[in-house]
Motif scaffolding. Structure first.
Motif, PDB file in Angstrom:
ATOM      1  N   GLY A  87       0.805  -1.209   0.000  1.00 48.50           N
ATOM      2  CA  GLY A  87       0.000   0.000   0.000  1.00 48.50           C
ATOM      3  C   GLY A  87       0.841   1.263   0.000  1.00 48.50           C
ATOM      4  O   GLY A  87       2.077   1.235  -0.004  1.00 48.50           O
ATOM      5  N   THR A  88       0.153   2.397   0.056  1.00 43.08           N
ATOM      6  CA  THR A  88       0.818   3.696   0.016  1.00 43.08           C
ATOM      7  C   THR A  88       1.768   3.878   1.187  1.00 43.08           C
ATOM      8  O   THR A  88       2.880   4.394   1.023  1.00 43.08           O
ATOM      9  CB  THR A  88      -0.232   4.816   0.021  1.00 43.08           C
ATOM     10  OG1 THR A  88      -1.098   4.663  -1.109  1.00 43.08           O
ATOM     11  CG2 THR A  88       0.430   6.181  -0.034  1.00 43.08           C
ATOM     12  N   ARG A 138       5.036   1.935   0.584  1.00 42.62           N
ATOM     13  CA  ARG A 138       5.860   2.562  -0.446  1.00 42.62           C
ATOM     14  C   ARG A 138       6.465   3.861   0.055  1.00 42.62           C
ATOM     15  O   ARG A 138       7.645   4.141  -0.183  1.00 42.62           O
ATOM     16  CB  ARG A 138       5.039   2.825  -1.708  1.00 42.62           C
ATOM     17  CG  ARG A 138       4.576   1.563  -2.433  1.00 42.62           C
ATOM     18  CD  ARG A 138       4.109   1.893  -3.839  1.00 42.62           C
ATOM     19  NE  ARG A 138       3.062   2.915  -3.832  1.00 42.62           N
ATOM     20  CZ  ARG A 138       1.765   2.648  -3.718  1.00 42.62           C
ATOM     21  NH1 ARG A 138       1.351   1.403  -3.581  1.00 42.62           N
ATOM     22  NH2 ARG A 138       0.881   3.626  -3.737  1.00 42.62           N
ATOM     23  N   LEU A 139       5.680   4.659   0.757  1.00 46.59           N
ATOM     24  CA  LEU A 139       6.158   5.946   1.258  1.00 46.59           C
ATOM     25  C   LEU A 139       7.277   5.733   2.272  1.00 46.59           C
ATOM     26  O   LEU A 139       8.305   6.423   2.239  1.00 46.59           O
ATOM     27  CB  LEU A 139       5.007   6.728   1.884  1.00 46.59           C
ATOM     28  CG  LEU A 139       5.335   8.149   2.370  1.00 46.59           C
ATOM     29  CD1 LEU A 139       5.801   9.010   1.208  1.00 46.59           C
ATOM     30  CD2 LEU A 139       4.120   8.766   3.047  1.00 46.59           C
ATOM     31  N   THR A 140       7.078   4.772   3.172  1.00 48.86           N
ATOM     32  CA  THR A 140       8.113   4.484   4.170  1.00 48.86           C
ATOM     33  C   THR A 140       9.410   4.042   3.501  1.00 48.86           C
ATOM     34  O   THR A 140      10.503   4.526   3.840  1.00 48.86           O
ATOM     35  CB  THR A 140       7.629   3.385   5.128  1.00 48.86           C
ATOM     36  OG1 THR A 140       6.455   3.822   5.805  1.00 48.86           O
ATOM     37  CG2 THR A 140       8.707   3.056   6.162  1.00 48.86           C
ATOM     38  N   VAL A 152       8.059  -6.989   6.351  1.00 52.60           N
ATOM     39  CA  VAL A 152       7.098  -7.205   5.267  1.00 52.60           C
ATOM     40  C   VAL A 152       7.602  -8.178   4.203  1.00 52.60           C
ATOM     41  O   VAL A 152       6.817  -8.598   3.346  1.00 52.60           O
ATOM     42  CB  VAL A 152       6.729  -5.868   4.587  1.00 52.60           C
ATOM     43  CG1 VAL A 152       6.188  -4.884   5.604  1.00 52.60           C
ATOM     44  CG2 VAL A 152       7.925  -5.268   3.849  1.00 52.60           C
ATOM     45  N   GLY A 153       8.878  -8.533   4.255  1.00 52.63           N
ATOM     46  CA  GLY A 153       9.425  -9.453   3.268  1.00 52.63           C
ATOM     47  C   GLY A 153       9.203 -10.903   3.657  1.00 52.63           C
ATOM     48  O   GLY A 153       8.536 -11.206   4.657  1.00 52.63           O
ATOM     49  N   VAL A 210       8.292  -7.274  -7.564  1.00 56.37           N
ATOM     50  CA  VAL A 210       7.543  -6.604  -8.622  1.00 56.37           C
ATOM     51  C   VAL A 210       6.083  -6.543  -8.204  1.00 56.37           C
ATOM     52  O   VAL A 210       5.591  -7.386  -7.459  1.00 56.37           O
ATOM     53  CB  VAL A 210       7.659  -7.344  -9.977  1.00 56.37           C
ATOM     54  CG1 VAL A 210       9.077  -7.269 -10.483  1.00 56.37           C
ATOM     55  CG2 VAL A 210       7.217  -8.796  -9.858  1.00 56.37           C
ATOM     56  N   ALA A 211       5.430  -5.518  -8.660  1.00 54.47           N
ATOM     57  CA  ALA A 211       4.013  -5.374  -8.321  1.00 54.47           C
ATOM     58  C   ALA A 211       3.217  -6.487  -8.971  1.00 54.47           C
ATOM     59  O   ALA A 211       3.499  -6.922 -10.083  1.00 54.47           O
ATOM     60  CB  ALA A 211       3.498  -4.009  -8.796  1.00 54.47           C
TER      61      ALA A 211
END
Length: 219
Positions: free
Chosen positions: A76-77, A80-82, A157-158, A206-207
């Protein structure tokens, strides 16, 4: 057949950087021990060679930081932002660290003895004079904090693994070892390499592809 980023030339270079950056740090630590046998560190050949190795390590940590960012799974945003913020922090700190290495090389080449090296180092303390001097003093810390933060995010998160969980711990121990005694720089570099080695084998995330709309069926 398509080529993944892990198999591309840039992916190969990044995997090499994961190993070579700490290896050059390790070599710098050994040269620094040789340089300090007379009780002084620089100026001279050993000082210059050691700092060239260190500069090479720092330059290679750029691809390492970007490679870690690419290994953060799509999300999520907030995720990605972090990841983007801590990557930016690490790269800013890395730029400050590279400046330190370059100035040390320049000073070592100009100085004739340790006293002159110390005097010249003071003259270059605020070069380039475009930012507050305090940034030049604490800037390299941003690289360490950003690198640790990226590894913590990857551990959270990985893919779950013991190596992934230990990576940020090993990097912290590596930096602490170096701070405690610069003569232990090679030992600290080894800990950092142990933290990064398994990530060299991890492909960039990858997304997930967007689902395609269902095609209407005909009777």
């Amino acid at each position: 057949m398509t080529t993944s980023s892990h198999d591309s030339p840039s992916g190969t270079f990044t995997r090499i950087a994961f190993h070579l950056a700490p290896a050059l740090m390790f070599a710098y630590g050994l040269v620094r021990l040789i340089d300090g046998r007379d009780g002084h560190h620089g100026p001279g050949t050993a000082w210059t060679v050691g700092h060239l190795l260190f500069l090479g390590a720092l330059v290679l940590y750029g691809p390492v930081v970007l490679g870690l960012r690419r290994r953060v799974p799509a999300g999520g945003t907030a995720r990605r932002l972090t990841a983007n913020i801590v990557t930016g922090v690490a790269l800013i700190g890395l730029a400050a660290f590279i400046r330190v290495a370059i100035i040390d090389i320049v000073v070592g080449l100009q100085a004739a003895d340790p006293a002159e090296k110390s005097r010249l180092g003071g003259q270059y303390a605020d070069v380039p004079a475009v930012l507050p001097q305090v940034f030049y003093e604490i800037g390299p810390m941003f690289f360490m904090l950003g690198l640790i933060a990226l590894l913590v995010q990857l551990a959270v998160v990985g893919p779950r693994s013991l190596a992934g969980s230990l990576s940020p711990v090993l990097v912290v121990l590596g930096f602490v070892t170096i701070f405690v005694n610069l003569d232990l720089l090679s030992a600290g570099a080894t800990l950092i390499w142990l933290a990064l080695a398994h990530l060299a084998r991890t492909p960039a995330s990858v997304a997930a592809p967007r689902p395609t709309p269902a095609q209407p069926t005909t009777a």
